[in-house]
Design a protein around this motif. Structure first.
Motif, mmCIF file in Angstrom:
data_model
loop_
_atom_site.group_PDB
_atom_site.id
_atom_site.type_symbol
_atom_site.label_atom_id
_atom_site.label_comp_id
_atom_site.label_asym_id
_atom_site.label_seq_id
_atom_site.Cartn_x
_atom_site.Cartn_y
_atom_site.Cartn_z
ATOM 1 N N ASP A 85 5.961 2.583 18.049
ATOM 2 C CA ASP A 85 4.828 2.385 17.139
ATOM 3 C C ASP A 85 4.361 0.930 17.078
ATOM 4 O O ASP A 85 3.627 0.547 16.194
ATOM 5 N N TRP A 86 4.776 0.119 18.034
ATOM 6 C CA TRP A 86 4.383 -1.291 18.092
ATOM 7 C C TRP A 86 4.063 -1.681 19.534
ATOM 8 O O TRP A 86 4.397 -0.961 20.470
ATOM 9 N N MET A 87 3.399 -2.829 19.684
ATOM 10 C CA MET A 87 3.083 -3.365 21.009
ATOM 11 C C MET A 87 3.270 -4.879 20.974
ATOM 12 O O MET A 87 2.960 -5.527 19.978
ATOM 13 N N GLY A 88 3.775 -5.431 22.072
ATOM 14 C CA GLY A 88 3.902 -6.877 22.203
ATOM 15 C C GLY A 88 2.598 -7.471 22.723
ATOM 16 O O GLY A 88 1.972 -6.911 23.619
ATOM 17 N N ILE A 89 2.201 -8.596 22.129
ATOM 18 C CA ILE A 89 0.987 -9.293 22.556
ATOM 19 C C ILE A 89 1.368 -10.712 22.950
ATOM 20 O O ILE A 89 2.071 -11.416 22.225
ATOM 21 N N ALA A 90 0.887 -11.140 24.117
ATOM 22 C CA ALA A 90 1.201 -12.476 24.636
ATOM 23 C C ALA A 90 0.703 -13.550 23.677
ATOM 24 O O ALA A 90 -0.479 -13.570 23.316
ATOM 25 N N MET A 91 1.573 -14.448 23.285
ATOM 26 C CA MET A 91 1.203 -15.516 22.347
ATOM 27 C C MET A 91 0.148 -16.440 22.932
ATOM 28 O O MET A 91 -0.702 -16.945 22.207
ATOM 29 N N GLY A 92 0.165 -16.657 24.237
ATOM 30 C CA GLY A 92 -0.810 -17.537 24.863
ATOM 31 C C GLY A 92 -2.231 -17.010 24.801
ATOM 32 O O GLY A 92 -3.181 -17.768 24.992
ATOM 33 N N ALA A 93 -2.400 -15.719 24.524
ATOM 34 C CA ALA A 93 -3.734 -15.129 24.445
ATOM 35 C C ALA A 93 -4.370 -15.269 23.067
ATOM 36 O O ALA A 93 -5.570 -15.047 22.912
#
Length: 132
Positions: A85-93
């Motif tokens: 129920d979650w997704m990782g998002i690149a911090m650099g974006a």
């Protein structure tokens, strides 16, 4: 609310709410995919809105994970544990400020030999268990 995008702007996103402290993953797959270690924050899918989703290409890097990147500029954007129920998002974006700090380093046993981990965030040779 936090916003971000790929390098060319074909994909953008918003996240409602605060960003959890990100993970720095040093595994071989993340290093090869991102060019260094991959730092991402895990957000509830319900808090994430993606604009330009038709420009996201997905690579299934394992049975349980796919990685999303911009089809135009190649920016690494998402780490998606399929069925969670979650997704990782690149911090650099993300556009700054993110108001967060690196919380943990994982898969440090696979880190590259060309750098040292020099901050005070906890380090784990694998991934620590997630609270339920």
């Amino acid at each position: 609310m936090h916003t971000g995008s790929c390098l060319c702007g074909a994909v953008s996103f918003t996240v409602e709410g605060d960003l959890p402290g990100p993970d720095g993953c040093h595994c071989t797959q993340c290093r090869k995919q991102s060019g260094h270690f991959f730092v991402s924050t895990d957000v509830p899918r319900s808090a994430l809105t993606i604009s330009g989703a038709e420009n996201v290409r997905w690579f299934r890097s394992s049975e349980r994970v796919r990685r999303g990147f911009c089809a135009t500029c190649g920016s690494s954007l998402f780490w998606d544990p399929v069925g969670r129920d979650w997704m990782g998002i690149a911090m650099g974006a993300f556009n700054t400020p993110t108001n967060t700090r690196l919380a943990v380093h994982v898969h440090t046993a696979e880190k590259g030999d060309y750098y040292d981990i020099a901050d005070s965030a906890p380090q784990f040779t694998t991934v620590p268990p997630r609270p339920h």
